[in-house]
Design an enzyme around this catalytic site. Structure first.
Site, PDB file in Angstrom:
ATOM      1  N   SER A 318       0.816  -1.208   0.000  1.00  0.00           N
ATOM      2  CA  SER A 318       0.000   0.000   0.000  1.00  0.00           C
ATOM      3  C   SER A 318       0.858   1.270   0.000  1.00  0.00           C
ATOM      4  CB  SER A 318      -0.961  -0.039   1.188  1.00  0.00           C
ATOM      5  OG  SER A 318      -1.932   0.968   1.103  1.00  0.00           O
ATOM      6  N   LYS A 343      -0.443  -4.170  -3.465  1.00  0.00           N
ATOM      7  CA  LYS A 343      -1.776  -3.646  -3.146  1.00  0.00           C
ATOM      8  C   LYS A 343      -1.911  -2.270  -3.796  1.00  0.00           C
ATOM      9  CE  LYS A 343      -5.005  -2.531   0.555  1.00  0.00           C
ATOM     10  NZ  LYS A 343      -5.300  -1.165   0.074  1.00  0.00           N
ATOM     11  N   GLN A 347      -9.154   2.238  -0.535  1.00  0.00           N
ATOM     12  CA  GLN A 347     -10.449   2.006   0.092  1.00  0.00           C
ATOM     13  C   GLN A 347     -10.947   3.250   0.829  1.00  0.00           C
ATOM     14  OE1 GLN A 347      -7.890  -0.499   0.417  1.00  0.00           O
ATOM     15  NE2 GLN A 347      -8.942  -1.366  -1.343  1.00  0.00           N
TER      16      GLN A 347
END
Length: 408
Positions: A318, A343, A347
């Protein structure tokens, strides 16, 4: 002809009135059912989707949901065990799980509170970030200095059993709730790892997990090592203080250790990048409709001229990949270690009125060059593997490789 015309008009009016009456009668029955105590029928949606699985109709009849609900309530063998709230929340979980996206999930009020506690940076458990990868519960990263890492858990480990129960089919929240627990209690994880001939049992004593997001030290030859374990709310402020201190000491080189860093706040990674690429694109966000938004880094370029190495492994995900990907694209850092997790999605969290929440993937991020690393990860410029044997013998060939690179 006039008589024939009048007859046709009368027949048309008669048929119209007949079907209108039938329609109104049906509508009255629907209204009556909706008014019945305990019933809530939302009705029917006319599907306008371009495709559907073979054999499925396009229309969606929400009455089917309530038919199924009533059937369960009436005929399920173990009536005493039924709980309306659990059934309702379970159906919402099923709705989100139909997306087949491991990062989107519905959290009931209890799970949402646990999530908020974790974000605050202090909780009780084993100190490991886990996720679903290839339908298997997988360790993304063990947090430095916490019970999971001390027990020998490594990024990429597949958790096959939790306290003797198979993790297959568990939702991520279910698995996390079973692994977490009060300080001093024990959890037994059966792990499979590449190189293992069979499952291996790890007994881990839970503890209070405090996440210190950043630390640094000076190595030999005036090489600075900054370890970022997560991108928390204060990480960018702390990093800027460290960057200012380093820039005043004429460093030989800088090592940014992002190994086992599962990510955190996207905007924090962007702020940190400002010490290398002020006023340049740090990351690109791509939305479902194809629109893109560029985010510029803001800082003082204090580290731009400093030779930099970034350490990555499978536990780097991330926000870690955002930082490493941008520095790699601008050729301002050399990546050493192993391919990162991959990733590349973002979100959003929507808090709902009953204390539950929805975490939903709403966009993807790309490196400044427009490269998506989702499920692919960032490939290191120099691949160096840290084995379990290295870990057991307190060896760190990745850090050694970074130091040697900067001393050339």
């Amino acid at each position: 002809m006039k008589k024939v015309y009048k007859i046709i008009v009368r027949v048309f009016l008669f048929i119209t009135i007949f079907w209108l009456g039938a329609f109104l009668a049906t509508e009255n029955q629907v209204v009556k059912r909706m008014a019945e105590k305990g019933n809530l029928h939302i009705g029917r949606l006319a599907g306008k989707y371009s495709r559907s699985p073979e054999g499925w109709g396009q229309n969606i009849d929400f009455g089917l949901y309530w038919d199924l609900w009533d059937t369960i309530k009436e005929l399920y063998v173990d009536q005493e065990s039924l709980n309306d709230k659990e059934m309702f929340y379970g159906s919402l979980k099923g709705l989100v799980s139909s997306l087949d996206d491991p990062y989107s999930e519905f959290m009931d009020p209890l799970e949402n509170q646990i999530f908020l506690d974790e974000v605050s940076g202090s909780f009780e458990g084993i100190g490991a970030e886990v996720g679903i990868r290839d339908n298997l519960l997988t360790v993304i990263s063990p947090l430095d200095g916490n019970p999971a890492q001390k027990a020998g858990i490594m990024a990429g480990d597949r958790i096959i059993e939790i306290d003797g129960e198979s993790s297959q089919g568990m939702t991520l929240n279910e698995a996390v709730s079973r692994i977490k627990g009060p300080k001093g209690s024990e959890v037994v994880l059966n792990i499979f790892r590449d190189g293992f001939e069979d499952l291996k049992e790890f007994k881990i004593v839970r503890n209070i997990i405090n996440i210190e997001s950043i630390s640094y030290e000076v190595l030999d030859d005036n090489i600075f090592l900054i370890n970022i374990s997560s991108f928390n709310g204060d990480t960018d402020y702390l990093f800027r203080q460290i960057a200012r201190d380093i820039s005043e000491k004429n460093p030989k080189g800088l090592i940014i250790d992002l190994r086992n860093n599962p990510g955190g706040y996207l905007e924090v990674a962007i702020e940190i990048l400002g010490e290398w690429i002020n006023d340049q694109v740090a990351v690109i966000e791509e939305f479902s409709n194809g629109d893109r938004e560029e985010y510029l880094a803001q800082g003082f370029n204090l580290l731009r001229a400093c030779p930099t190495v970034v350490l990555l492994n499978y536990g780097s995900a991330s926000a870690s990949e955002i930082l490493a990907g941008a520095l790699q694209d601008y050729e301002l850092a050399t990546i050493i270690g192993e391919r990162s997790y991959g990733k590349g999605s973002v979100q959003m969290v929507k808090n709902l009125k009953d204390g539950s929440s929805l975490k939903l993937t709403n966009s993807k991020w790309l490196t400044p060059k427009g490269t998506s690393i989702d499920k692919e990860g960032i490939k290191p410029d120099q691949e160096v593997v840290l084995s379990f044997e290295d870990w057991e013998n307190n060896r760190d060939p990745q850090l050694e490789a970074a130091i040697n690179f900067l001393l050339k």
